[in-house]
Design a protein around this motif. Structure first.
Motif, short mmCIF file in Angstrom:
data_model
loop_
_atom_site.label_atom_id
_atom_site.label_comp_id
_atom_site.label_asym_id
_atom_site.label_seq_id
_atom_site.Cartn_x
_atom_site.Cartn_y
_atom_site.Cartn_z
N ASN A 169 0.85 -1.20 0.00
CA ASN A 169 0.00 0.00 0.00
C ASN A 169 0.88 1.25 0.00
N ASN A 170 0.88 1.99 -1.09
CA ASN A 170 1.67 3.23 -1.20
C ASN A 170 3.16 3.00 -0.94
N GLY A 171 3.64 1.83 -1.33
CA GLY A 171 5.06 1.54 -1.15
C GLY A 171 5.51 1.44 0.30
N GLY A 172 4.53 1.33 1.20
CA GLY A 172 4.85 1.23 2.63
C GLY A 172 5.07 2.56 3.31
N ASP A 173 4.74 3.65 2.62
CA ASP A 173 5.00 4.99 3.17
C ASP A 173 3.79 5.61 3.87
N GLY A 174 2.75 4.81 4.07
CA GLY A 174 1.58 5.35 4.76
C GLY A 174 1.08 4.39 5.82
N PHE A 175 -0.11 3.86 5.58
CA PHE A 175 -0.74 2.94 6.51
C PHE A 175 -0.98 1.60 5.81
N PHE A 176 -1.51 0.63 6.54
CA PHE A 176 -1.74 -0.69 5.94
C PHE A 176 -2.80 -0.65 4.84
N VAL A 177 -3.81 0.20 5.01
CA VAL A 177 -4.83 0.34 3.95
C VAL A 177 -5.14 1.82 3.75
N GLY A 178 -5.40 2.17 2.50
CA GLY A 178 -5.81 3.54 2.20
C GLY A 178 -4.80 4.59 2.65
N ASN A 179 -5.36 5.72 3.07
CA ASN A 179 -4.50 6.85 3.48
C ASN A 179 -4.76 7.29 4.92
N LYS A 180 -5.33 6.38 5.71
CA LYS A 180 -5.58 6.75 7.10
C LYS A 180 -5.41 5.53 8.01
N MET A 181 -5.32 5.81 9.30
CA MET A 181 -5.10 4.76 10.29
C MET A 181 -6.33 3.84 10.38
N SER A 182 -6.05 2.56 10.60
CA SER A 182 -7.12 1.57 10.77
C SER A 182 -6.80 0.70 11.97
N ILE A 183 -7.72 -0.23 12.26
CA ILE A 183 -7.48 -1.15 13.38
C ILE A 183 -6.27 -2.04 13.11
N ALA A 184 -5.88 -2.23 11.84
CA ALA A 184 -4.68 -3.01 11.54
C ALA A 184 -3.43 -2.30 12.06
N ASP A 185 -3.33 -1.00 11.81
CA ASP A 185 -2.18 -0.23 12.30
C ASP A 185 -2.14 -0.23 13.82
N LEU A 186 -3.31 -0.07 14.43
CA LEU A 186 -3.38 -0.06 15.90
C LEU A 186 -3.01 -1.41 16.49
N MET A 187 -3.42 -2.49 15.82
CA MET A 187 -3.09 -3.84 16.29
C MET A 187 -1.58 -4.08 16.28
N ILE A 188 -0.91 -3.69 15.21
CA ILE A 188 0.53 -3.90 15.12
C ILE A 188 1.27 -3.03 16.13
N TYR A 189 0.82 -1.80 16.29
CA TYR A 189 1.42 -0.91 17.29
C TYR A 189 1.29 -1.53 18.69
N ASP A 190 0.10 -2.01 19.02
CA ASP A 190 -0.15 -2.61 20.33
C ASP A 190 0.70 -3.85 20.53
N LEU A 191 0.79 -4.69 19.51
CA LEU A 191 1.58 -5.92 19.63
C LEU A 191 3.06 -5.61 19.88
N THR A 192 3.62 -4.67 19.12
CA THR A 192 5.04 -4.35 19.31
C THR A 192 5.30 -3.77 20.69
N ASP A 193 4.31 -3.05 21.21
CA ASP A 193 4.43 -2.48 22.56
C ASP A 193 4.38 -3.59 23.62
N GLN A 194 3.40 -4.49 23.50
CA GLN A 194 3.22 -5.51 24.53
C GLN A 194 4.30 -6.59 24.49
N VAL A 195 4.77 -6.95 23.29
CA VAL A 195 5.75 -8.02 23.19
C VAL A 195 7.07 -7.62 23.86
N ALA A 196 7.36 -6.32 23.86
CA ALA A 196 8.61 -5.83 24.44
C ALA A 196 8.63 -5.94 25.96
N SER A 197 7.45 -6.25 26.55
CA SER A 197 7.40 -6.35 28.01
C SER A 197 7.92 -7.69 28.52
#
Length: 202
Positions: free
Chosen positions: A140-168
């Motif tokens: 999607n846009n060469g990876g320079d935006g979000f997972f879909v379209g041009n705005k944040m979605s639950i996919a972006d939030l899910m990956i953000y949350d996972l990277t945060d929690q896994v580091a604990s």
């Protein structure tokens, strides 16, 4: 306007990405966090006797995945068309598959086995997952935006949350470049930043 009450425990767990989605949407909600004692008292009244559970007015919705998608649909965080929604589902499905590895580490009682699983997670499973997400992001846009379209979605939030929690509980490998930029973008979203700052100060 409906009123929202999200019920879970005093932890991030399966509820945090839902909290983030409601926060990103600018939707006020009651963030009810049960103690174990409180939970035992109310458990018989909660559908499927499990948390998280979202109360929308008088309706109770169980199952974290169903809740997340419900919130995504309600607030425009689930893509703008069927293709985008399906793309989000693919990301959520791959993440659910990966989460089984984290759960195995978390619940392993044998300390030697636990360390072996953690090592495999850090050296193999996490890099594989991050690289997969990087490739999907680049579609999607060469990876320079979000997972879909041009705005944040639950996919972006899910990956953000996972990277945060896994580091604990493990030391994660460095994120691939595009994915790392996405995580920073979500982290610095004004509403998300305000929420995480408040949580950190509690």
């Amino acid at each position: 306007m409906p009123t929202y009450k999200l019920m879970y425990f005093e932890s991030k767990g399966r509820a945090e990405v839902i909290r983030l989605a409601l926060t990103a949407a600018g939707q006020e909600f009651e963030d009810k966090r049960f103690t174990r004692e409180e939970w035992l008292k109310v458990k018989p009244t909660i559908p499927q006797n499990q948390l998280p559970c979202l109360q929308v007015d008088d309706r109770l919705i169980p199952q974290s995945g169903a809740i997340l998608r419900y919130v995504g649909r309600a607030f425009g965080l689930y893509g703008d068309n069927n293709d985008e929604s399906t793309r989000i589902d693919v990301i959520l499905g791959a993440t659910d598959d990966f989460l089984k590895n984290l759960i195995n580490v978390y619940y392993e009682k044998d300390e030697t086995k636990k360390e072996e699983l953690k090592k495999d997670l850090e050296e193999n499973k996490l890099p594989q997952y991050f690289n997969l997400m990087e490739e999907i992001l680049k579609e999607n846009n060469g990876g320079d935006g979000f997972f879909v379209g041009n705005k944040m979605s639950i996919a972006d939030l899910m990956i953000y949350d996972l990277t945060d929690q896994v580091a604990s509980f493990v030391t994660p490998p460095p994120l691939p470049p595009k994915l790392g930029t996405l995580i920073e973008k979500v982290k610095n979203n004004p509403k998300i930043k305000e929420y995480t700052s408040k949580q950190a100060s509690k």
